[in-house]
Write an enzyme that holds these catalytic residues in place. Structure first.
Site, PDB file in Angstrom:
ATOM      1  N   LYS A   1     -45.484  36.461 -14.251  1.00 13.86           N
ATOM      2  CA  LYS A   1     -45.382  35.359 -13.868  1.00 13.86           C
ATOM      3  C   LYS A   1     -44.245  34.046 -15.108  1.00 13.86           C
ATOM      4  O   LYS A   1     -44.452  33.852 -15.861  1.00 13.86           O
ATOM      5  CB  LYS A   1     -46.381  33.869 -13.251  1.00 13.86           C
ATOM      6  CG  LYS A   1     -46.217  33.358 -11.957  1.00 13.86           C
ATOM      7  CD  LYS A   1     -47.900  32.755 -12.079  1.00 13.86           C
ATOM      8  CE  LYS A   1     -47.387  31.210 -12.064  1.00 13.86           C
ATOM      9  NZ  LYS A   1     -46.536  30.747 -11.334  1.00 13.86           N
TER      10      LYS A   1
ATOM     11  N   ILE B   1     -43.633  26.878  -5.495  1.00  9.48           N
ATOM     12  CA  ILE B   1     -44.864  27.336  -6.615  1.00  9.48           C
ATOM     13  C   ILE B   1     -44.186  26.127  -7.898  1.00  9.48           C
ATOM     14  O   ILE B   1     -44.973  25.977  -8.524  1.00  9.48           O
ATOM     15  CB  ILE B   1     -44.773  28.531  -7.103  1.00  9.48           C
ATOM     16  CG1 ILE B   1     -44.904  29.864  -5.742  1.00  9.48           C
ATOM     17  CG2 ILE B   1     -46.238  28.701  -8.434  1.00  9.48           C
ATOM     18  CD1 ILE B   1     -46.303  29.725  -5.290  1.00  9.48           C
TER      19      ILE B   1
ATOM     20  N   LEU C   1     -42.791  26.975 -10.450  1.00  8.50           N
ATOM     21  CA  LEU C   1     -43.055  27.900 -12.461  1.00  8.50           C
ATOM     22  C   LEU C   1     -44.386  26.904 -12.669  1.00  8.50           C
ATOM     23  O   LEU C   1     -44.726  26.368 -13.912  1.00  8.50           O
ATOM     24  CB  LEU C   1     -41.624  27.471 -13.338  1.00  8.50           C
ATOM     25  CG  LEU C   1     -40.663  27.635 -12.515  1.00  8.50           C
ATOM     26  CD1 LEU C   1     -39.216  27.869 -13.787  1.00  8.50           C
ATOM     27  CD2 LEU C   1     -40.677  29.834 -12.483  1.00  8.50           C
TER      28      LEU C   1
ATOM     29  N   CYS D   1     -34.739  29.623 -10.579  1.00 14.01           N
ATOM     30  CA  CYS D   1     -35.647  29.477  -9.555  1.00 14.01           C
ATOM     31  C   CYS D   1     -35.099  28.318  -9.584  1.00 14.01           C
ATOM     32  O   CYS D   1     -34.584  27.162  -9.637  1.00 14.01           O
ATOM     33  CB  CYS D   1     -36.720  28.878 -10.882  1.00 14.01           C
ATOM     34  SG  CYS D   1     -37.741  28.388  -9.963  1.00 14.01           S
TER      35      CYS D   1
ATOM     36  N   LYS E   1     -32.068  37.451 -14.176  1.00  6.40           N
ATOM     37  CA  LYS E   1     -32.552  37.031 -13.368  1.00  6.40           C
ATOM     38  C   LYS E   1     -31.888  36.749 -12.704  1.00  6.40           C
ATOM     39  O   LYS E   1     -31.504  35.104 -12.624  1.00  6.40           O
ATOM     40  CB  LYS E   1     -33.827  37.314 -12.873  1.00  6.40           C
ATOM     41  CG  LYS E   1     -34.396  37.462 -11.265  1.00  6.40           C
ATOM     42  CD  LYS E   1     -35.769  37.185 -11.696  1.00  6.40           C
ATOM     43  CE  LYS E   1     -36.211  37.237 -10.112  1.00  6.40           C
ATOM     44  NZ  LYS E   1     -37.179  37.515  -9.543  1.00  6.40           N
TER      45      LYS E   1
ATOM     46  N   ASN F   1     -34.018  36.755  -7.065  1.00  8.26           N
ATOM     47  CA  ASN F   1     -34.523  36.261  -7.214  1.00  8.26           C
ATOM     48  C   ASN F   1     -33.969  35.382  -5.550  1.00  8.26           C
ATOM     49  O   ASN F   1     -33.426  35.436  -4.804  1.00  8.26           O
ATOM     50  CB  ASN F   1     -34.133  34.848  -8.098  1.00  8.26           C
ATOM     51  CG  ASN F   1     -35.148  34.151  -8.067  1.00  8.26           C
ATOM     52  OD1 ASN F   1     -36.325  33.715  -7.794  1.00  8.26           O
ATOM     53  ND2 ASN F   1     -35.509  33.822  -9.592  1.00  8.26           N
TER      54      ASN F   1
ATOM     55  N   GLY G   1     -39.059  37.998   1.217  1.00 12.93           N
ATOM     56  CA  GLY G   1     -39.628  39.203   2.311  1.00 12.93           C
ATOM     57  C   GLY G   1     -38.027  39.889   3.427  1.00 12.93           C
ATOM     58  O   GLY G   1     -37.404  39.761   2.872  1.00 12.93           O
TER      59      GLY G   1
ATOM     60  N   GLY H   1     -36.557  41.403  -0.547  1.00  6.39           N
ATOM     61  CA  GLY H   1     -37.167  42.790   1.280  1.00  6.39           C
ATOM     62  C   GLY H   1     -38.061  43.592   0.976  1.00  6.39           C
ATOM     63  O   GLY H   1     -38.041  44.350   2.259  1.00  6.39           O
TER      64      GLY H   1
HETATM   65  C1  LIG Z   1     -44.539  33.046  -4.284  1.00 10.37           C
HETATM   66  C2  LIG Z   1     -43.340  33.796  -5.187  1.00 10.37           C
HETATM   67  C3  LIG Z   1     -43.692  33.263  -6.601  1.00 10.37           C
HETATM   68  C4  LIG Z   1     -42.147  33.861  -7.330  1.00 10.37           C
HETATM   69  N1  LIG Z   1     -42.073  33.566  -8.787  1.00 10.37           N
HETATM   70  C5  LIG Z   1     -41.100  33.581  -9.392  1.00 10.37           C
HETATM   71  C6  LIG Z   1     -40.836  33.432 -11.387  1.00 10.37           C
HETATM   72  O1  LIG Z   1     -41.911  32.758 -11.520  1.00 10.37           O
HETATM   73  N2  LIG Z   1     -40.108  33.909 -11.365  1.00 10.37           N
HETATM   74  C7  LIG Z   1     -38.645  34.506 -10.474  1.00 10.37           C
HETATM   75  O2  LIG Z   1     -38.200  35.221 -11.505  1.00 10.37           O
HETATM   76  N3  LIG Z   1     -39.621  35.329 -10.135  1.00 10.37           N
HETATM   77  C8  LIG Z   1     -40.084  34.372  -9.144  1.00 10.37           C
HETATM   78  N4  LIG Z   1     -40.127  35.173  -7.483  1.00 10.37           N
HETATM   79  C9  LIG Z   1     -38.807  35.867  -7.087  1.00 10.37           C
HETATM   80  C10 LIG Z   1     -39.119  37.152  -7.362  1.00 10.37           C
HETATM   81  O3  LIG Z   1     -39.346  37.975  -8.204  1.00 10.37           O
HETATM   82  C11 LIG Z   1     -38.358  37.941  -6.013  1.00 10.37           C
HETATM   83  O4  LIG Z   1     -37.515  38.161  -6.399  1.00 10.37           O
HETATM   84  C12 LIG Z   1     -38.125  37.531  -4.724  1.00 10.37           C
HETATM   85  O5  LIG Z   1     -38.890  37.413  -4.201  1.00 10.37           O
HETATM   86  C13 LIG Z   1     -36.864  38.239  -4.404  1.00 10.37           C
HETATM   87  O6  LIG Z   1     -37.785  39.591  -2.985  1.00 10.37           O
HETATM   88  P1  LIG Z   1     -39.249  39.967  -1.947  1.00 10.37           P
HETATM   89  O7  LIG Z   1     -38.090  39.573  -0.747  1.00 10.37           O
HETATM   90  O8  LIG Z   1     -38.927  41.462  -2.040  1.00 10.37           O
HETATM   91  O9  LIG Z   1     -40.525  38.780  -1.856  1.00 10.37           O
HETATM   92  C14 LIG Z   1     -41.213  34.409  -6.803  1.00 10.37           C
HETATM   93  C15 LIG Z   1     -41.173  34.526  -5.543  1.00 10.37           C
HETATM   94  C16 LIG Z   1     -42.537  34.610  -5.029  1.00 10.37           C
HETATM   95  C17 LIG Z   1     -42.024  34.970  -2.896  1.00 10.37           C
END
Ligand SMILES: Cc1cc2nc3c(=O)[nH]c(=O)nc-3n(C[C@H](O)[C@H](O)[C@H](O)COP(=O)(O)O)c2cc1C
Ligand SMILES: Cc1cc2nc3c(=O)[nH]c(=O)nc-3n(C[C@H](O)[C@H](O)[C@H](O)COP(=O)(O)OP(=O)(O)OC[C@H]3O[C@@H](n4cnc5c(N)ncnc54)[C@H](O)[C@@H]3O)c2cc1C
Ligand code: FES
Lengths: 256, 304
Positions: B43, B69, B71, B127, B163, B190, B211, B238
């Site tokens: 995280k 969230i 951070l 973020c 990222k 992200n 998602g 996703g």
């Molecule tokens: C609950 C949650 C918390 C996240 N926290 C961070 C984070 O602290 N730092 C970061 O670089 N990305 C964070 N992300 C982004 C994810 O790492 C990812 O890039 C994003 O959710 C897209 O992928 P997905 O569609 O598979 O969820 C977070 C995503 C979710 C859902």
């Protein structure tokens, strides 16, 4: 904590919009009162958290109210269907040797984990007085009341038991000096906050179960946090992992 | 078959648990087959502790979710004082995610981390949930390039992954700037900035969207950037089943990142590995890295 596909062995409508779903417990752990399960209800993306309303090595029971689309879809499933379930999750209600007599205060579906707890307390030879509040008679889960537990009912419309809020008779009992060793509560935020205030005034420890929107349910995402007192201030703690059961005195209650 | 190298690290699988999905790696999930995970990105950590955003932090939206969230984290000092949770006994590598307002903050964190021997860092330049009124660093090619130059000048030996946010006009421009600045790898995407309206409460819920619905956005970004950079890309966005990971790899991803799909499907990493292996056997690929970018473009474009 495990993740498994559990078979639905029973799904009953207890009263309008309230359902009891029974799952085959293929987890290797026994559920404890206060813990919850995180259920994938297709086609929804996020899981739905539900308190465990009862169970043993064979069964896990969940009591739910249709609150939206996910719970509606769950109510339309059938025995034989499988659900992907993560559980048992979270902290159970603490029980100490010296707590012989408990007051339980519950509102609405918040009663689910407390019905489970009350039967557990009774089987351990403890005493439990259960204050059970609901909006109307139809919302009281009569079929799930454990035999041997003493209940005091209230309904907001007066259709069963005393008319009014459940904290009414609970507070009266405390005022009359009939103090328990411990208080357990579940239900709407206002009810819990009220119970927390009374427990502080009467110096009886109280444990409440909180609800929040969850993503992971397993302590990974920090989505479900609530304010917990720490030093002069508070920290955000996870309802799913550090809770859902918290000491009422530790909670930084929000305005409600 | 599924093993690969990311910088100096040997990964046992191309599946990476992305930042914010797996806390700091300290959790012990009985149902998770750790051998299916190459690395865990922690995280995101910031210089100072952050309490994060108020509730609601999670909001289901269509077949995806918004998160806000903000951070929440204990700050770099507390993080390093506990030692970085290691999953090495299970063969899983750790990548530390950090975020800061400027090079000064990032350099200060890099210093603490390299003192601990951290070899791989992901810098979260994207973020959407902090300083909503200010642009993210990865919304500017100039700032992205500059920040990476500053970091790589002082910490040339650390493998640095940038990222990136999809919320830009042309993500390739940002990716190129990051690579030119010295980024060793790119993570994309992200979350996508989003908003929900709660009609009962008559309020808005802001957050980053993730998602299944964001998969085409992530694939677009990976496909476009793959053609313009040489550094490895971690394809994210996703992924909810094995096939999705394969799509990312074919579009050009070197490895794949699992995000919110893991909340929905606890067996996701195993399913991805299983599906990758089946595909490789069926199509005679020996190493997973051999599939990366292996589209049959001609067929793809002519439809024949
Ligand atoms: C609950 C949650 C918390 C996240 N926290 C961070 C984070 O602290 N730092 C970061 O670089 N990305 C964070 N992300 C982004 C994810 O790492 C990812 O890039 C994003 O959710 C897209 O992928 P997905 O569609 O598979 O969820 C977070 C995503 C979710 C859902
Ligand atoms: C630890 C815990 C235990 C719970 N135990 C029970 C129980 O025993 N019986 C019962 O009927 N309900 C219980 N709930 C509430 C239950 O989770 C929600 O009613 C349910 O998630 C609503 O889903 P929905 O799709 O029908 O509603 P929608 O409003 O359509 O759901 C949209 C989103 O919001 C979330 N959400 C909405 N309301 C709540 C809520 N109150 N708490 C958490 N998330 C919510 C949903 O999970 C979903 O992600 C519990 C909640 C928690 C956190
Ligand atoms: S729901 Fe993810 S930490 Fe509680």
């Amino acid at each position: 904590m495990e993740a498994r596909n559990l078979k639905i062995t029973g799904l009953t409508e207890l009263s309008a919009g309230h359902y009891l779903v029974e799952l085959e417990n293929s987890f290797s752990t026994m559920p404890l009162p206060g813990q919850f399960v995180h259920i994938k209800v297709p086609p929804f993306f996020l899981r739905r958290p539900f308190s465990i309303a009862g169970g043993d090595a064979e069964k896990i029971r969940v009591l739910f109210r249709v609150a939206g689309e996910g719970t509606r879809a769950l109510s339309c499933m059938e025995p034989g269907d499988e659900l992907n379930v993560i559980g048992p999750l979270g902290t159970p209600f603490p029980v100490r040797e010296e707590w012989k007599k408990a007051f339980i205060v519950a509102g609405g579906t918040g009663a689910a984990p407390l019905l489970f707890l009350s039967s557990r307390l009774l089987s351990e030879g403890r005493e439990a007085l259960f204050f059970y509040g609901a909006r109307e008679a139809g919302h009281i889960m009569f079929r799930l009341l454990p035999p041997g537990v003493d209940f005091i009912f209230t309904t907001q419309d007066g259709s069963y038991g005393e008319k009014g809020l459940v904290t009414g008779p609970f507070e009266k009992m405390l005022r009359d000096g009939l103090l328990p060793d411990v208080i357990y509560a579940g239900g709407p935020h206002g009810l819990l906050k009220n119970v927390a205030g009374l427990s502080a005034s009467y110096r009886v420890p109280a444990f409440v179960t909180l609800e929040n929107r969850m993503a992971c349910g397993t302590g990974l995402c920090y989505g479900c946090v609530t304010k917990i007192r720490s030093g002069d201030g508070w920290d955000y703690r996870r309802v799913c992992k550090d809770g859902p059961v918290f000491d009422a005195a530790d909670i930084e209650w929000e305005e409600s | 078959m599924l093993g690969l190298k990311l910088g100096k690290m040997d990964l046992q699988s191309p599946v990476i648990m992305m930042s914010g999905i797996f806390s700091y790696g300290e959790a012990d999930l009985g149902y998770l087959d750790y051998s299916t995970i190459g690395a865990v990105v922690t995280k995101t950590i910031t210089l100072e502790p952050r309490q994060g955003n108020p509730q609601p932090r999670i909001w289901e939206a269509g077949s995806g979710m918004l998160n806000s969230i903000g951070l929440q984290n204990p700050g770099i000092k507390d993080f390093v004082s506990h030692g970085i949770p290691s999953l090495m006994d299970r063969g899983v590598r750790t990548i530390v995610s950090i975020s800061g307002q400027d090079s000064g903050e990032i350099l200060s964190m890099m210093e603490s981390l390299s003192a601990l021997g951290v070899e791989t860092v992901e810098i979260n330049l994207s973020c959407p949930n902090v300083h909503r009124d200010r642009p993210m660093i990865s919304q500017s090619a100039r700032l992205t390039g500059q920040l990476l130059r500053d970091v790589k000048r002082e910490f040339g030996q650390v493998f640095v992954i940038a990222k990136l946010s999809p919320n830009v006009t042309d993500i390739s421009e940002i990716a190129i700037a990051a690579e030119e600045g010295g980024a060793d790898g790119l993570s994309m995407i992200n979350t996508v900035r989003g908003l929900c309206v709660d009609i009962e409460g008559r309020r808005i819920i802001e957050g980053g969207y993730s998602g299944p619905p964001v998969k085409p956005v992530g694939l677009r970004a990976v496909y476009d950037v793959y053609r313009k950079v040489r550094v490895p890309i971690i394809g994210i966005g996703g992924i909810e089943k094995g096939r999705d990971a394969l799509e990312y790899i074919l579009a050009g991803a070197y490895a794949v990142g699992v995000g919110s799909g893991f909340f929905s499907n606890p067996f996701l990493t195993s399913e991805i590995c299983g599906e990758l292996k089946d595909y490789m056997v069926k199509n005679n690929f020996r190493r997973v890295t051999d599939i990366s970018g292996m589209l049959n473009e001609k067929n793809y474009k002519t439809g024949r």
